[in-house]
Design an enzyme around this catalytic site. Sequence first.
Site, PDB file in Angstrom:
ATOM      1  N   LYS A  27       0.835  -1.111  -0.047  1.00 58.22           N
ATOM      2  CA  LYS A  27      -0.102   0.095  -0.047  1.00 58.22           C
ATOM      3  C   LYS A  27       0.975   1.361  -0.061  1.00 58.22           C
ATOM      4  O   LYS A  27       1.842   1.356   0.807  1.00 58.22           O
ATOM      5  CB  LYS A  27      -0.833  -0.064   1.294  1.00 58.22           C
ATOM      6  CG  LYS A  27      -1.638   1.210   1.475  1.00 58.22           C
ATOM      7  CD  LYS A  27      -2.623   1.156   2.564  1.00 58.22           C
ATOM      8  CE  LYS A  27      -3.432   2.518   2.583  1.00 58.22           C
ATOM      9  NZ  LYS A  27      -4.607   2.379   3.712  1.00 58.22           N
TER      10      LYS A  27
ATOM     11  N   LYS B 172      -2.178  -1.599  -3.670  1.00 53.45           N
ATOM     12  CA  LYS B 172      -3.052  -0.289  -3.621  1.00 53.45           C
ATOM     13  C   LYS B 172      -2.189   0.929  -3.846  1.00 53.45           C
ATOM     14  O   LYS B 172      -1.158   0.947  -3.155  1.00 53.45           O
ATOM     15  CB  LYS B 172      -4.006  -0.232  -2.500  1.00 53.45           C
ATOM     16  CG  LYS B 172      -4.616   0.950  -1.987  1.00 53.45           C
ATOM     17  CD  LYS B 172      -5.252   0.846  -0.786  1.00 53.45           C
ATOM     18  CE  LYS B 172      -6.304   1.985  -0.248  1.00 53.45           C
ATOM     19  NZ  LYS B 172      -6.754   2.160   0.918  1.00 53.45           N
TER      20      LYS B 172
HETATM   21  C1  PBG Z   1      -7.129   3.595   5.818  1.00 58.00           C
HETATM   22  C2  PBG Z   1      -7.641   3.477   4.474  1.00 58.00           C
HETATM   23  C3  PBG Z   1      -7.334   4.374   3.341  1.00 58.00           C
HETATM   24  C4  PBG Z   1      -7.975   3.855   2.355  1.00 58.00           C
HETATM   25  C5  PBG Z   1      -8.439   2.478   2.474  1.00 58.00           C
HETATM   26  N1  PBG Z   1      -8.155   2.322   3.971  1.00 58.00           N
HETATM   27  C6  PBG Z   1      -6.762   5.781   3.306  1.00 58.00           C
HETATM   28  C7  PBG Z   1      -5.630   5.976   3.875  1.00 58.00           C
HETATM   29  O1  PBG Z   1      -4.808   5.066   4.258  1.00 58.00           O
HETATM   30  O2  PBG Z   1      -5.153   7.160   4.189  1.00 58.00           O
HETATM   31  C8  PBG Z   1      -8.153   4.469   1.073  1.00 58.00           C
HETATM   32  C9  PBG Z   1      -9.201   3.788   0.053  1.00 58.00           C
HETATM   33  C10 PBG Z   1      -9.547   4.816  -1.147  1.00 58.00           C
HETATM   34  O3  PBG Z   1      -9.020   6.042  -1.436  1.00 58.00           O
HETATM   35  O4  PBG Z   1     -10.398   4.548  -2.043  1.00 58.00           O
HETATM   36  N2  PBG Z   1      -6.669   2.777   6.401  1.00 58.00           N
END
Ligand code: PBG
Length: 329
Positions: free
Chosen positions: A195, A253
């Site tokens: 991620k 992601k």
């Molecule tokens: C937070 C989380 C995020 C997303 C999913 N879980 C945001 C972040 O890491 O700040 C993002 C999902 C999206 O942008 O569609 N744990």
Amino acid sequence: MIYSRNRRLRVNASIRSLVSENTLSTNDFVMPIFVMEGQNKQEPIDSMPGIFRRSIDLTVIECKELFSLGVKAVNLYMKVSDTLKDNTGKEAWNKNGLTQNAIRAIKDAIPEMILMPDVALDPYSIYGHDGIIENGKIVNDATNDALARMSVSLAEAGADIMAPSDMMDGRVLVIREALEESGFTDVGILSYSAKYASSFYGPFRHALDSAPVDHENIPEDKKTYQMDFHNSREALNEVYKDVEEGADIIMIKPGLPYLDIVAKVREAIDLPIAVYHVSGEYAMLKAAAQNGWLDNDKAILESLTCFKRAGADMIFTYAAKEAAILLNK
Ligand code: PBG
């Protein structure tokens, strides 16, 4: 003389479908949904046209609709009130918290729906971070213990698969051990292994009011735990560790700008791969479509099929419902 003509296999739709290498189906989709407190409440999310925050009762109705369209998995996110937030994120393992109540209600109504709650502290953190903060730093191991408590509580409520999105080191193992010790041997872990610290999460943070707060001695971004977008080998390192620790499914992601990572991970491992078509990607597509600059339906089906071509087995996408409607036509 040309004998080899690639266009022969493209002359009509029937031959094109015969030689088609990848197929998109509703079986591939996981729909992220936003839940909030209240009764019979639904609020549009401005930055994500077509997406809403809903109270539990309306969420259940939406899930029934998704299931009947062939979307059999949802990823759950909570918008909790500021008064429930603190530095430990302890609301995340409140037996009667919003997440736990939502899980029970959906499971009760649609037992076959796969529930994959997000496992991370940010919606519950006063600082908007995925971990506990001590002396201006996100502390890894204390956060893992909190994530394990949260996971057991979500499993007790009836969740099928934990989806840790926090990027702490070693959390898959800590969560796995906690689930095993509590008897949840069949509850899986879908780990957000690779991620990246991405600007494409903007609309999501707006939806949950979960952006890191602007506060002295609080890191302004998530770069000390989420990955640096300049890197790709590092993604494999993350993936191998999570496989070793017991992850059942590996997530990459964001999605479209990171298809090289999806393809690379596909080559490296044989576990199922999930990819997240994130909020910013969805928002870009919708903004262009609303201006008449893109054909919404075609652009969605093309984007989602590209994930399959890159090697993903499942796709988390806010377009899951409309894509399912298009595919069912
Ligand atoms: C937070 C989380 C995020 C997303 C999913 N879980 C945001 C972040 O890491 O700040 C993002 C999902 C999206 O942008 O569609 N744990």
